[in-house]
Structures are given as C-alpha cells and as structure tokens.
Design a protein around this motif. Structure first.
Motif, PDB file in Angstrom:
ATOM      1  N   UNK C  56       0.822  -1.210   0.000  1.00 58.89           N
ATOM      2  CA  UNK C  56       0.000   0.000   0.000  1.00 58.89           C
ATOM      3  C   UNK C  56       0.857   1.261   0.000  1.00 58.89           C
ATOM      4  N   UNK C  58       3.758   1.471  -1.481  1.00 55.46           N
ATOM      5  CA  UNK C  58       4.202   1.613  -2.882  1.00 55.46           C
ATOM      6  C   UNK C  58       3.093   2.250  -3.712  1.00 55.46           C
ATOM      7  N   UNK C  59       1.853   1.810  -3.470  1.00 53.37           N
ATOM      8  CA  UNK C  59       0.711   2.425  -4.170  1.00 53.37           C
ATOM      9  C   UNK C  59       0.684   3.936  -3.957  1.00 53.37           C
ATOM     10  N   UNK C  60       0.971   4.356  -2.725  1.00 55.44           N
ATOM     11  CA  UNK C  60       0.890   5.782  -2.408  1.00 55.44           C
ATOM     12  C   UNK C  60       1.878   6.581  -3.261  1.00 55.44           C
ATOM     13  N   UNK C  62       3.358   5.538  -6.025  1.00 54.02           N
ATOM     14  CA  UNK C  62       2.979   5.344  -7.441  1.00 54.02           C
ATOM     15  C   UNK C  62       1.882   6.332  -7.827  1.00 54.02           C
ATOM     16  N   UNK C  63       0.882   6.446  -6.949  1.00 53.44           N
ATOM     17  CA  UNK C  63      -0.288   7.268  -7.275  1.00 53.44           C
ATOM     18  C   UNK C  63       0.078   8.757  -7.272  1.00 53.44           C
TER      19      UNK C  63
END
Lengths: 135, 135, 135
Positions: C56, C58-60, C62-63
């Motif tokens: 999650x 990494x998602x942050x 990435x986003x």
C-alpha cells in the motif's frame, strides 16, 4: 479540553461538523487559543470547503474519485479496491487540522464548512476535537 | 497573539507571506511555541513550496489546474466554473497550517516559502497568524 | 519540548516515523497537549496512511507520481524534472501536521502510520517534533 464525537457514515459521505465543533469551542469557555481536529481512520479525511451548495460537495467527492480512481490493480490487494484508493485519498486530504479561537469563537469564514469525508463506508466513525487555551 | 493581514490578489496569484509572518513571530517576543496560519476563504489555500525559482510557482498553479480542471460540467453551477474548481483546490491544498517557533524564530527550511494560493481572483483576501507560546 | 530527528532516505522512500515520535511524546512526560511534526524540505512531505500492507505504501508513491508526473517540460528547469515535480508533491502533501496528546500518549488510530515521503533522494533529511503541554 478534548471531546470524542461519533458518527455513522454512508458510502462516500460528506458530513458537516460545524455545529458540534462550534458548540464545543463555545462550551469550553476558552477565549483565545487553538482547536485541533483529528480523525483516527485511514480511509477518511477532514477538510474545509464551501457549504452553500450541496451539489458542490458531490463535486468534491466526484473529483477526488477522478483524481484517485478506484482501480483494481493497486498493489494493496488485502481488501477492496475502494479500501486501497481510500488510503491514498486519506493521505492526500489529511486527517488533522488546526484552527484559531479568538474572542471565545472559532475563526471560520462565512461559507467555510468543516467536513468529514468518507472514502469507504458505510462505517461507524469518530473524530476528536481538542481546545487549547493560550494560558 | 493574533494578527490579521490583508492582501489584494491577481487571478491565480501566488503570494509569498514569509516576510510578514517571520516579522510578526519576532515581534511577538515568543521564544518557544507554535504558529498557526489560517485563511477564511473557500477558493484559496495556504501552502509551503520552494521560493528560489518564480517559474516553479507558475508550475504549481499550472499543475493544480491540470489536476482539477476548470470544467463547465461541475454540479455546482451557482457561480463560475472557476469558483467550482476553486472550492475543490482549496479543499485539497488546505487553508491552515501549524509551524514551530524555537529560539524566537519560526522554523523554516532555507528554501521554504509560505504561500497564499489564489484559485479565483482578483480578490480582496485576508489571512490570520496566531502565535502561541509554550507557557 | 522540541526534538530534531535525522534520517537517510532512498529514492522515493516512505519512512515510518511512529516509533521515534511515540517514544518522544512519552518521554516528554506531557499528559495532555498537542504534537506538531514538521520537515524543512521542499521535495518531501509528511502524511498519515495505513501501515498494515507495505504494498500500500508503494501504491501511495505510485499514485502521487501518476497525479504529478515527472515531466521534462516544467517551467522550473534549474534542477532535475524530479526536483520540479517534488516541489509540487511536497506542496500537495504538506510538510507539517498537528496531532493530539491525551493521557500521556499520542492519539493514533490502530492502523495509522506517520510517514516521511521522499519525492527526490537519496538524501540526508530531517524532521522536528514539538510537544506542547496544555499548561
């Protein structure tokens, strides 16, 4: 002085908190100080925006959803895509804010609403309001 | 100690507030405490970004406009599309921040500028700075 | 009470700060008050998000990179495109936050992590934690 407030949200809810917060600040008797508002959740946020037009509040959630789409390909897959997107929205919007108290009242613009933004839901939620006097 | 500051903005203005705020903190005589900065508007925001390159400040407003386009199809139609977009930008950027005072000075990085971001304008605007001493 | 913390980041790092901050708050002996966290950098930010799933985090990043792409056509050209994008990310995410201390402990949700977000790096970085007692 610290107070805990509970609320029950609908999915993608936008809940106005002005009344509870303004009343709590007045009841605290603090003449001059600061007010810290905080929520302990990771798929919700606290923000200030105009309260005049309810349609504008729909725009806010629509736009946040457009900026952080509820994609199925987040790396975080332990929960729903809505949960994964909600973590990012919460991080962008923030979960705390500090405001100013003067002459026994919370400083707020004539159209500023303090809002709890639900990025998941329906859920049982809570937030805290702390009033700190200058002395 | 609380002070109200007025400013006159241009459309999509980016106004550096460091001088007024740093001077007010010094004049307050507070050695150790916090500084809360707040603006009562719903189509403006307060943020910190690098002040070295004026072109970077244009990038900031350009990018915010790219992230929240001034579309004509917002549900909020009582005012201009710029007003509707401005509410969302203000919510994303925020209207308040808390900083730290130590040794009689505001803690600020060597290239951090405190900025008033105008998401509408030209307008007469205001912001508040509150200094709260540790004791 | 104010404490300065140093850290060494990797590129686009996401560094959890809970342990240092929670321990400092406890060691301060403050029963009831506020905690201000602040970083003096312009290509980094401070945020709160869920710590359960490392993917999650990494998602942050990435986003955030998807929302503010590292384009080569920023007007700010004195440094790298990563630097130009980092200024905007830092402005969006913010460099300070205020939290609440009650019963000698920092109020934090059961899955809330306080994070230093590196938008450039690797770099030597720092952040400050200030604890302010109610009296």
């Amino acid at each position: 002085m610290l107070k805990n407030f509970k609320l029950q949200t609908a999915e993608h809810d936008v809940v106005k908190l002005n009344d509870e917060i303004v009343e709590f600040v007045k009841s605290s008797g603090v003449e001059s100080g600061t007010c810290t508002i905080y929520t302990p959740h990771t798929t919700a946020g606290l923000t200030i925006t105009s309260f005049w037009d309810p349609r504008g509040l729909e725009d806010l959630q629509d736009e946040i959803r457009r900026i952080v789409p509820t994609r199925i390909d987040f790396k975080h897959q332990h929960d729903t895509p809505q949960d994964a997107a909600g973590h990012i929205k919460s991080s962008l919007i923030g979960v705390s804010m500090s405001l100013i108290i003067e002459n026994g009242e919370l400083l707020l613009g004539h159209s500023q609403g303090i809002y709890f933004l639900e990025f998941d839901g329906p859920r049982n939620r809570e937030f805290y309001v702390k009033v700190q006097s200058d002395k």
